[in-house]
Write an enzyme that holds these catalytic residues in place. Structure first.
Site, PDB file in Angstrom:
ATOM      1  N   GLU A 313      -6.896   0.128  -6.095  1.00 55.97           N
ATOM      2  CA  GLU A 313      -5.982  -0.997  -5.292  1.00 55.97           C
ATOM      3  C   GLU A 313      -6.446  -0.483  -3.863  1.00 55.97           C
ATOM      4  O   GLU A 313      -6.279  -1.436  -3.012  1.00 55.97           O
ATOM      5  CB  GLU A 313      -4.650  -1.132  -5.493  1.00 55.97           C
ATOM      6  CG  GLU A 313      -3.702   0.257  -5.088  1.00 55.97           C
ATOM      7  CD  GLU A 313      -3.566   1.150  -6.219  1.00 55.97           C
ATOM      8  OE1 GLU A 313      -2.576   1.740  -6.239  1.00 55.97           O
ATOM      9  OE2 GLU A 313      -4.190   1.046  -7.165  1.00 55.97           O
ATOM     10  N   ARG A 387      -5.294  -7.810  -0.782  1.00 62.79           N
ATOM     11  CA  ARG A 387      -5.842  -6.491  -0.381  1.00 62.79           C
ATOM     12  C   ARG A 387      -7.410  -6.798   0.473  1.00 62.79           C
ATOM     13  O   ARG A 387      -7.604  -6.162   1.315  1.00 62.79           O
ATOM     14  CB  ARG A 387      -6.323  -5.572  -1.436  1.00 62.79           C
ATOM     15  CG  ARG A 387      -5.213  -4.947  -2.584  1.00 62.79           C
ATOM     16  CD  ARG A 387      -4.328  -4.100  -1.789  1.00 62.79           C
ATOM     17  NE  ARG A 387      -3.208  -3.686  -2.633  1.00 62.79           N
ATOM     18  CZ  ARG A 387      -2.040  -3.254  -2.440  1.00 62.79           C
ATOM     19  NH1 ARG A 387      -1.805  -3.376  -0.973  1.00 62.79           N
ATOM     20  NH2 ARG A 387      -1.190  -2.953  -2.923  1.00 62.79           N
TER      21      ARG A 387
END
EC number: 2.5.1.19
Length: 430
Positions: A313, A387
């Site tokens: 991530e 993200r």
């Protein structure tokens, strides 16, 4: 959720800021699941302090309410009690939340009524079949192989041993483990296939299960055994989201400034050590105490080679940092083939957006090779991915005229991101 175009502010001077990051999404949604299981077993009411309030956690709260549980808010504390009693035609909206998509179906299997799952259009491309097959292997009827699907609960789950290929997502394992103590025989999960990505998230699940009094044996590699038993009601305290903090720490490296994250835990259920190992590659000075983590940047750092399998991530933020390294230096990011099945195909998205701004980013079979080159202004597309939006903000610190097409995507895990980012830079210039 509205799409909000946003001009990324430039760090015209070294960033100097103290930043407080809201709670961890991963820890919040695991605490909600364990609180729900404790309540369903008749163990009483659980409370959760410091819980993140974002789209992903609101989707989890909504899912638990759909299953008949009560989730209430008193100040900054969530309270969870009730039983699993979904009504007829119960439908869980997963949105784009992987934790809801993969944690709640095993919980729904404990219901006496069928529960249908669906989500955002992009969620329909996210891997889920291995988990559904595992539930079938544990005796749970499931209609469908992907979203939308229906779990046909009978009020109990036999449990037992199940083999699953979790190489696409560690959440397959976590989803089964979280509910396993409520299954008649417990569950033994055996992973088959290539290494599990994001292993620290499974470690987080195991640690939190043990904190709730659940017996977990993870002494054998790629195998987890949970004994049947009670899940204790308790008070959970959620740490700041260290993954979200990385974008702000990146600002110190990019601008040559100093950023302090308040409340950074000395020891953590999150992959803090992995984050520190990445930061040390950026020619920064790190100062950690019991109450904060501070990073002092130098503006100049070379390319780096990093395996991000355990912290995939972080890839968008790390890729943005790689694109801003010393011109001509090369960074290699690997161990992240599984990111093709995240909120978007993050490898393709990062390559496209970095190259759109004049960069040099090439996809490999399991990652990216980024050669730092001067970047130009332009639109940075977020692909409805929180993200990716944060990565665009990092690039914009150094490159004037970067327009993130959907900063609202950050609502998924950090709704306050635009304001926190603006405040960080305002304090630096004011």
């Amino acid at each position: 959720m509205s799409i909000e175009s946003w001009t990324a502010p430039v760090a015209s001077t070294p960033v100097q800021a103290n930043v407080t990051i809201p709670g961890s999404k991963s820890q919040t949604n695991r605490a909600l699941m364990l609180a729900a299981l404790a309540a369903a077993q008749g163990q009483g009411t659980s409370t959760i302090g410091g819980a993140l309030r974002s789209r992903d956690t609101e989707l989890m709260i909504s899912a638990l309410r759909t299953l008949g549980l009560h989730v209430d808010e008193a100040g900054s504390v969530l309270t969870v009690n009730g039983r699993i009693t979904p009504g007829e035609d119960a439908q869980v909206d997963c949105g784009l939340a992987g934790t809801v998509l993969r944690f709640v179906p095993p919980l729904a299997a404990l219901s006496a009524n069928p529960v249908t799952f669906d989500g955002d259009e992009q969620a329909r491309a996210r891997p889920i079949t291995p988990l559904l097959d595992a539930l079938r292997g544990l005796g749970v009827p499931v209609d469908g192989v992907g979203l939308p699907f229906q779990v046909q609960g009978s009020g109990s789950v036999a449990g037992g041993t199940v083999a699953i290929d979790a190489s696409a997502s560690s959440q397959f394992v976590s989803g089964l483990l979280l509910c396993a103590a409520s299954f008649t025989q417990g569950v033994t999960v055996q992973h088959t296939g290539s290494p599990v990505p994001s292993a620290p998230h499974i470690a987080m699940t195991v640690m939190m299960l043990r904190q709730a009094g659940v017996q977990v044996d993870d002494s054998v590699g790629n195998r987890w055994q949970v004994r049947p038993g009670t899940v204790a009601a308790r008070h959970w305290v959620v740490e700041p989201d260290l993954t979200n903090a990385v974008a702000f720490l990146a600002a110190a490296a990019v601008s040559g400034g100093t950023v302090r994250i308040t409340g950074w835990p000395k020891t953590s259920v999150q992959p803090a050590d992995n984050i520190l190992n990445i930061l040390f590659r950026l020619n920064v000075v790190v100062n950690q105490t019991d109450s904060f983590l501070e990073v002092q940047g130098s503006t100049v750092y070379d390319g780096f080679d990093v395996d991000l399998r355990d912290v995939g991530e972080l890839t968008p933020s790390v890729a943005a940092l790689a694109a801003l390294a010393t011109p001509g230096s090369v960074s290699q990011l690997h161990g992240i083939a599984h990111l093709r099945g995240h909120e978007t195909d993050r490898l393709a998205a990062l390559s496209t957006e970095i190259n759109r701004l004049g960069g040099d980013c090439q996809e490999t079979s399991d990652g990216l090779i980024i050669t730092a080159t001067p970047l130009r202004p332009g639109v940075w597309r977020a692909y409805a991915d929180h993200r990716m939006a944060m990565a665009g903000a990092i690039v914009g610190l150094r490159v004037s005229g970067v327009e993130v097409d959907d900063i609202g995507a950050t609502h998924k895990t950090l709704p306050q991101f635009p304001q926190l980012w603006a405040n960080m830079l305002k304090r630096s210039t004011g």
